[in-house]
Design a protein around this motif. Structure first.
Motif, PDB file in Angstrom:
ATOM      1  N   THR A 176       0.850  -1.181   0.000  1.00  0.00           N
ATOM      2  CA  THR A 176       0.000   0.000   0.000  1.00  0.00           C
ATOM      3  C   THR A 176       0.885   1.231   0.000  1.00  0.00           C
ATOM      4  OG1 THR A 176      -1.788  -1.119   1.181  1.00  0.00           O
ATOM      5  CG2 THR A 176      -1.818   1.285   1.206  1.00  0.00           C
ATOM      6  N   GLY A 177       0.648   2.089  -0.984  1.00  0.00           N
ATOM      7  CA  GLY A 177       1.301   3.387  -1.015  1.00  0.00           C
ATOM      8  C   GLY A 177       0.429   4.388  -0.294  1.00  0.00           C
ATOM      9  N   VAL A 178       1.065   5.273   0.460  1.00  0.00           N
ATOM     10  CA  VAL A 178       0.351   6.315   1.199  1.00  0.00           C
ATOM     11  C   VAL A 178       1.018   7.649   0.884  1.00  0.00           C
ATOM     12  CG1 VAL A 178      -0.226   7.223   3.499  1.00  0.00           C
ATOM     13  CG2 VAL A 178      -0.258   4.758   3.085  1.00  0.00           C
ATOM     14  N   ALA A 179       0.203   8.631   0.529  1.00  0.00           N
ATOM     15  CA  ALA A 179       0.710   9.978   0.271  1.00  0.00           C
ATOM     16  C   ALA A 179      -0.175  10.978   0.990  1.00  0.00           C
ATOM     17  CB  ALA A 179       0.717  10.265  -1.221  1.00  0.00           C
ATOM     18  N   ILE A 180       0.457  11.952   1.621  1.00  0.00           N
ATOM     19  CA  ILE A 180      -0.284  13.032   2.270  1.00  0.00           C
ATOM     20  C   ILE A 180       0.295  14.349   1.752  1.00  0.00           C
ATOM     21  CG2 ILE A 180      -0.965  14.122   4.437  1.00  0.00           C
ATOM     22  CD1 ILE A 180      -0.692  11.354   5.750  1.00  0.00           C
ATOM     23  N   ARG A 181      -0.605  15.185   1.258  1.00  0.00           N
ATOM     24  CA  ARG A 181      -0.220  16.490   0.719  1.00  0.00           C
ATOM     25  C   ARG A 181      -0.864  17.586   1.552  1.00  0.00           C
ATOM     26  NH1 ARG A 181      -2.610  20.208  -2.874  1.00  0.00           N
ATOM     27  NH2 ARG A 181      -4.331  18.774  -3.287  1.00  0.00           N
ATOM     28  N   ARG A 182      -0.068  18.577   1.884  1.00  0.00           N
ATOM     29  CA  ARG A 182      -0.584  19.741   2.606  1.00  0.00           C
ATOM     30  C   ARG A 182      -0.992  20.788   1.576  1.00  0.00           C
ATOM     31  NH1 ARG A 182       3.297  21.569   7.120  1.00  0.00           N
ATOM     32  NH2 ARG A 182       4.412  22.393   5.332  1.00  0.00           N
ATOM     33  N   SER A 183      -2.244  21.194   1.583  1.00  0.00           N
ATOM     34  CA  SER A 183      -2.770  22.085   0.541  1.00  0.00           C
ATOM     35  C   SER A 183      -2.166  23.482   0.590  1.00  0.00           C
ATOM     36  CB  SER A 183      -4.293  22.182   0.644  1.00  0.00           C
ATOM     37  OG  SER A 183      -4.669  22.838   1.841  1.00  0.00           O
ATOM     38  N   THR A 184      -1.738  23.920   1.755  1.00  0.00           N
ATOM     39  CA  THR A 184      -1.258  25.301   1.894  1.00  0.00           C
ATOM     40  C   THR A 184       0.048  25.555   1.157  1.00  0.00           C
ATOM     41  OG1 THR A 184      -0.253  24.675   3.996  1.00  0.00           O
ATOM     42  CG2 THR A 184      -2.436  25.739   4.076  1.00  0.00           C
TER      43      THR A 184
END
Length: 192
Positions: A102-110
């Motif tokens: 499982t790949g997991v990515a988290i992006r901060r919109s700011t």
């Protein structure tokens, strides 16, 4: 900061809810086609990141994308398109060990800062009789699931061994998700 899950997966929604997170769901229409010669690890990381990057929001948010695949003999087994494909996958998995990535990515919109990782779990099936496979496929449970099975469903009763994170096989390795969320939140804290 708001959390957005870039997926309508009931399993991912349940895991985030059980972990106590409040979040919005924004399903994406991300192309999940594996590129030629793309390694399974690179594939799940790329698709997870594409999902996280595809969500548009005007609010400050952390956007979570994830992608899961089953790997057998170096080949990714995605979601079966029909009963024949599901049956074929389950016969291949019968009595064997395989990897779930499982790949997991988290992006901060700011500021578009991203964190990406992947997790690997080894799963072993017991010998699966042809009659069991036929009944399981007829139940409809294999559809929409990588490798044509759901560990949290009936297929879980036929698994003899698991090495690694169970939630990774369900579709969202929560320990990795929590670690990445904490990393991104710490970047926001003022330095003294």
């Amino acid at each position: 900061m708001k959390l957005i899950l870039a997926s309508a997966s009931p399993r991912r929604i349940e895991l985030l809810t059980l972990a106590g997170y409040a979040f919005d769901v924004q399903a994406t229409d991300t192309d999940e086609t594996q590129l030629p010669q793309e390694a399974p690890e690179a594939y799940v990381r790329r698709v997870a990141l594409a999902k996280a990057q595809s969500v548009v929001t005007c609010e400050p948010a952390l956007i979570l994308g994830a992608d899961t695949t089953v790997v057998l003999d170096g080949e990714c087994l995605g979601k079966p398109g029909d009963a024949e494909a599901a049956t074929h996958m389950l016969h291949r998995l019968s009595g064997r060990s395989h990897e779930v990535l499982t790949g997991v990515a988290i992006r901060r919109s700011t500021d578009a800062v991203c964190r990406v990782t992947h997790e690997r779990t080894l799963v072993t099936f017991d010998d699966l009789p042809a009659a069991w496979i036929a009944d399981y496929v007829a139940s409809g449970e294999p559809f929409g699931k990588a490798g044509a099975y759901a560990i949290q469903g009936r297929a879980g009763t036929r698994i003899t061994r698991i090495e690694g994170n169970y939630h990774n096989v369900v579709g969202l390795p929560m320990a990795s998700v929590i670690r990445l969320l904490d990393e991104l939140r710490l970047l926001d804290e003022p330095r003294s």
